[in-house]
Design an enzyme around this catalytic site. Structure first.
Site, PDB file in Angstrom:
ATOM      1  N   VAL A  76      86.031  66.669  40.700  1.00  0.00           N
ATOM      2  CA  VAL A  76      86.153  65.693  41.466  1.00  0.00           C
ATOM      3  C   VAL A  76      84.687  65.531  42.320  1.00  0.00           C
ATOM      4  O   VAL A  76      84.111  66.690  42.567  1.00  0.00           O
ATOM      5  CB  VAL A  76      87.022  65.862  42.946  1.00  0.00           C
ATOM      6  N   LYS A  77      84.037  64.149  42.478  1.00  0.00           N
ATOM      7  CA  LYS A  77      82.839  64.267  42.988  1.00  0.00           C
ATOM      8  C   LYS A  77      83.018  63.473  44.395  1.00  0.00           C
ATOM      9  O   LYS A  77      83.968  62.637  44.298  1.00  0.00           O
ATOM     10  CB  LYS A  77      82.044  63.311  42.153  1.00  0.00           C
ATOM     11  N   THR A  78      82.583  64.168  45.364  1.00  0.00           N
ATOM     12  CA  THR A  78      82.751  63.550  46.673  1.00  0.00           C
ATOM     13  C   THR A  78      81.666  63.874  47.546  1.00  0.00           C
ATOM     14  O   THR A  78      80.550  64.329  47.187  1.00  0.00           O
ATOM     15  CB  THR A  78      83.969  63.955  47.354  1.00  0.00           C
TER      16      THR A  78
END
Ligand code: 5RP
Length: 292
Positions: free
Chosen positions: A204-206
């Protein structure tokens, strides 16, 4: 719906306890995946540090040629020795990355909007899985607009990517999108990252935020932190350091690398934090020394 009436239990992220299902593989949440998935994840996350420096230059998919990315053919050769993964569209990869590139590839697979739209949240899954296989990519990246107008479409895109990725052992990178009016709070990022992981994304990219360590602890797959808008180099290094300290397994930066006056040195300084346990101060000294 679960009955929440009378719920009194406080949230506990067990920040002092490491993730408990590592098995013998170095990527969080991947212990039970098959060999092909693990091979690709190992192209992304360095087996020694467990971390990654991803260079995002997929902006053209909705912004056209932004400052710093006008000539990928000139920029990329300066950078590729300093990063672990290139995150890009198939058009940029096929035209500007030599096929003998031996590091990781994250293929931007969703699209459907442009800067000319007010609402960017309506996207489609634009890349066939067969093309991702042909390009031998290490993951496919899908933008995910939780809480936005296009939430249903983006969850549909993400779910289709996970279904196809599972069939062919191609991991999925779910990207938390933050629209103009969407909050950048730990509550929002906890919600969005967890939804994306539960829908099956492997990475996940955040964004970095207050209480980032709780966001990372509650996400059962590795988080890579987005750079966001260009900051002064020293601030970007601080953000990178705090992200890694808070449990991120890497950075996926674009503008803070390619809009720096010294993109390769900046990527190298990020790499020192990500792989060599440099503090932000040490990385800033490295950066300052190299640009003298
Ligand atoms: C868009 C993306 C882009 O890859 C990302 O925004 C680019 O990186 P940066 O924000 O660091 O310039 O995932 O959501």
């Amino acid at each position: 719906m679960a009955d929440l009436e009378g719920l009194k239990v406080e949230k506990n992220y067990y920040l002092d306890k490491p993730f408990g299902v590592e098995g013998n593989f170095h990527v969080k949440g991947a212990a039970n995946l098959d060999w092909g998935m693990k091979k690709r994840l190992a192209n992304i996350f360095n087996p020694k540090s467990g971390n990654t420096v991803m260079f995002a230059f997929d902006h053209g998919y909705f912004m056209g040629s932004v400052s710093g990315l006008e000539r990928l053919d000139i920029l990329l050769p300066k950078l590729i020795d300093h990063v672990d993964v290139l995150m890009a569209t198939r058009g940029a990869l096929r035209t500007c990355v030599k096929p003998d590139f031996r590091k990781g590839i994250a293929l931007r697979a969703s699209s459907g909007s442009s800067m000319l739209n007010d609402d960017l949240s309506h996207e489609i899954l634009a890349v066939d899985i067969e093309d991702a296989i042909r390009m031998d990519v290490d993951c496919i990246a899908v933008q995910t607009f939780i809480g936005a107008d296009g939430q249903l479409e983006s969850i549909d895109n993400l779910s289709k990517a996970v279904n196809l990725g599972s069939r062919y052992s191609i991991p999925v990178l779910g990207v938390v999108a933050v629209g103009k009016n969407m909050e950048r709070t730990d509550q929002y990022f906890k919600l969005a990252t967890r939804i994306i992981a539960e829908l099956g994304a492997n990475i996940v990219k955040t964004y970095y935020c207050d209480k980032f360590e709780e966001v990372a602890a509650a996400c059962p797959v590795p988080i890579v932190v987005a750079g966001g808008k260009k900051l002064p180099e020293r601030e970007a290094l601080e953000m990178a350091y705090h992200s890694i300290q808070g449990g991120a397994r890497g950075l996926d930066m674009g503008r803070n690398i390619f809009q720096s006056y010294h993109p390769a040195v900046m990527a190298g300084a990020i790499g020192k934090i990500v792989h060599k346990k440099f503090t932000d101060k040490e990385a800033w000294e490295y950066y300052s020394d190299k640009i003298k």
